[in-house]
Design an enzyme around this catalytic site. Structure first.
Site, short mmCIF file in Angstrom:
data_model
loop_
_atom_site.label_atom_id
_atom_site.label_comp_id
_atom_site.label_asym_id
_atom_site.label_seq_id
_atom_site.Cartn_x
_atom_site.Cartn_y
_atom_site.Cartn_z
CG HIS A 115 12.58 2.52 -5.65
ND1 HIS A 115 11.29 2.97 -5.42
CD2 HIS A 115 13.15 3.47 -6.44
CE1 HIS A 115 11.11 4.12 -6.03
NE2 HIS A 115 12.21 4.44 -6.66
CG HIS A 117 9.35 4.66 -10.55
ND1 HIS A 117 10.26 5.21 -11.42
CD2 HIS A 117 9.76 5.01 -9.32
CE1 HIS A 117 11.18 5.86 -10.73
NE2 HIS A 117 10.90 5.76 -9.44
CG ASP A 140 -3.88 -13.22 4.19
OD1 ASP A 140 -4.54 -13.26 5.25
OD2 ASP A 140 -4.16 -13.92 3.20
CG HIS A 180 9.91 8.53 -5.52
ND1 HIS A 180 11.03 8.78 -4.78
CD2 HIS A 180 10.31 7.73 -6.51
CE1 HIS A 180 12.07 8.17 -5.33
NE2 HIS A 180 11.65 7.52 -6.37
CE1 TYR A 234 1.24 -20.79 4.72
CE2 TYR A 234 0.57 -18.78 5.86
CZ TYR A 234 0.33 -19.77 4.92
OH TYR A 234 -0.82 -19.74 4.20
#
Lengths: 248, 248, 248, 248
Positions: A115, A117, A140, A180, A234
């Site tokens: 998380h 900001h 992608d 947020h 990949y």
């Protein structure tokens, strides 16, 4: 609080030790790529307690609350159960631990959560506007637009629920929680950190492009084929550990 | 000018020495977070002379005028009384000292003051437009919009008066002085530096969000509950020193 | 895979070793100038195998896929032929190798290729809008507008073909591939890196200028004379190695 | 080319040596504050040859052409006369030397000149739009708007003439040359570097402010009093060397 890992088997305690190191090191990527200021932002990774058992018994390792990026050491990382309750560590866990824990409880395939900001991702979140897929690297990495999650107050499971409801079934490993900021997920913490770096990068580039006109959407079948190729090409062959994906 | 602290009790002289170190170190946060260029910006902290006496007798420690960020040492910091008069130090105090001193004289609860010309905060200040509260981290830290202070010329108490009139009774620890830039306050210098970092961060994020449309306001009761939680939930329990607040 | 250079003459093997060092070092310029995040971006340079023979027999040295910028060493660089097939190296070549190889096969004068997703250049690319020539340093370096290349999917020669079709006969060493990002070319990798730095710089400056109005075009004959002077005035005299061009 | 300073008195040769060190060190400020990329940008300082004689006989120390910022050493700096002709040094002087030299020939009070292509200042220059005085720090440092100079081609005295015609009689130490970028002057190179840092800072801040509306002009008499105070209040008293000006 030393000793609270005593009841766990040796292999879990060793896994916790390695995860503490990894999570401490990955936190350094957040200021490095300009995603956080001061003590903001957090990275966590799941520790599987019993591969055969329910993932709800797993642990998570996360940054403690209010520690600066200069002070981050493996020892300062804290360990919680998947209800967000502190299991081992000398400080209170990040105030976002409940959201991380909710994601781990409800998305067993998720091994890492991040998380931040970060500025541009948060700017789209403040308008509750998804980032449109106008870059091949978005196709992608995100497989389409980057979605908006609901407004949610801290203090209960609202944030975690908003993340899970938005990302379950989505190709995108990133959700922009309204007013947020971004939360990202991945099979491990490194993948979630990469998603956090990439979501800010594409949020910025698309923002800049939109400032002077309308960027051109990529046709859906091109998005689909770019995403399919990127997810599948990949890590094949040789039985080697999966090679990290890249798109440039 | 050595010796001018001679009349002060030993505990004050020791407190001044510790404050010089702290204030020198905190100045380094300003270029680190991109808030200043060249020699601009200043941080000060109050030194309580007699906890039982009037705060007007306190001292403040601040950066001298025109010293570059490479040259900042505890020894180069200067000490003034709360009229802004130099008490100890080999250089003239920052030309903003009068504004800092005015705030300390008139807001006894303030222990730290910071001034920068950080780009985005100053850009709002040049339009005399408050930053609207559209981010949960603004609700946490500022409790609402970030207010604008009056236009004021340097040279008397105008700037200090403008700061105090705007911030007294406000939840916000930051004021954007019109055509000038942000001043922030806090219980100590570290808190005021954090507010200076956060005011630029939210000024930038809301600016970016507004460039492509109108960010969504957070409802007032949500702002209130976020602010109340953030101000109250930290530093509780165990009699430990107050834990630093964080919101991510 | 050691030994696959065994069939090459000694002077080629030595040239490969020097090129590996150079290419590894030049990759560090990409994060330094803010052109890439995470593992994105790649630099390659041609190795001439037989100056008298067809350039199709040459080799190229490029970054392997998915390696972070902290891990880049000369040894980790990989060597491919001009069909993009790995010749020497312990990892898979960058997924953009086919595009680099196509350019080397079809533009024998090109000795270096760079690809990034740098923010401002990519933002113009997402709108498929050429950067107009409104700066003297653009006239110097690019000789006019910076052109847009077609939308192309990864996986075959489409990207390489788009680059070559756009840049062949153009003064510009940079093409903005639609919805994707910039590719730059040069007589060697260093020149291509410089072009990658400059294309982002002018893309950003012209973007910023356009945000508040319409920047003024430079008259075509002024563009022509600036370009002619810049390309011709350097590297003259004394038989010394060509001096690097600069415009400030 | 060693020895070409042989005809100069010892005190001049010593002054050249000190100036080489200073100019090399000051060049490092340009990338530090984000004003240049690659090898762009240059700083020069005048060396007074005979304080009683005509300033036309003075020398100037400047960066050589095309040297990267990592390679800048006092020894690599070059010395020219005020016609821009190389007097001492192992490389060709910057291609902007003619402009610097013209300024020194025609403005005897100028001791330092800086040229960059810093992004925001150049963006205003590309629109040929002066930066309006809406910040107290602009009033302090520039005394009003930052003016635009004419479009001028490199290769003769056009650029130098444009700088001198714009700045002679102006309060501003900075001119934004149309479609080109900023040139700044000062009593010495350090002051000109500071002006280069400040012109970008205010160009950026006013740009950002204008993106969301119209910044408020500062009344002319307030501009005048801020400028007068800032220019006069510093460096007074005690016979000490003039204190560096600051405004924050």
């Amino acid at each position: 609080m030393a000793g609270t890992l005593d009841g766990y088997p040796q292999h879990v305690r060793e896994q916790v030790a390695r995860t503490r190191e990894l999570v401490a090191r990955l936190h350094a990527e957040l200021p490095r790529w300009g995603l956080v200021v001061w003590t903001a932002g957090n990275v966590s990774q799941r520790v599987v307690v019993d591969a055969a058992g329910p993932s709800g018994r797993d642990l998570l390792v996360i940054k403690p609350s209010g520690v600066t990026y200069d002070e981050l050491t493996p020892e300062s990382m804290v360990v919680c159960d998947l209800d967000g309750v502190l299991v081992d560590g000398g400080r209170a866990p990040s105030s976002d631990t409940a959201a991380h824990a909710y994601v781990y409880r409800n998305m067993p395939e998720v091994g890492g959560v991040v998380h931040t900001h970060s500025t541009y991702a948060t700017a789209w979140a403040a308008r509750a506007e998804p980032v449109p897929c106008v870059l091949t690297m978005m196709a992608d990495e995100f497989g389409g637009d980057i979605p908006i999650g609901p407004f949610a107050l801290i203090g209960d499971d609202s944030i975690g629920r908003g993340i899970v409801e938005t990302l379950r079934g989505s190709r995108s490993p990133a959700v922009l929680m309204r007013n947020h900021g971004p939360f990202t997920i991945g099979p491990d913490a490194k993948a979630a950190v990469k998603a956090a770096v990439m979501v800010e990068e594409v949020a910025r580039t698309v923002h800049v492009s939109r400032q002077l006109g309308e960027p051109l959407r990529i046709e859906q079948d091109h998005v689909d084929s770019l995403y399919a190729r990127y997810q599948n090409v990949y890590g094949q062959g040789e039985g080697a550990p999966a090679q990290e994906k890249e798109h440039a």
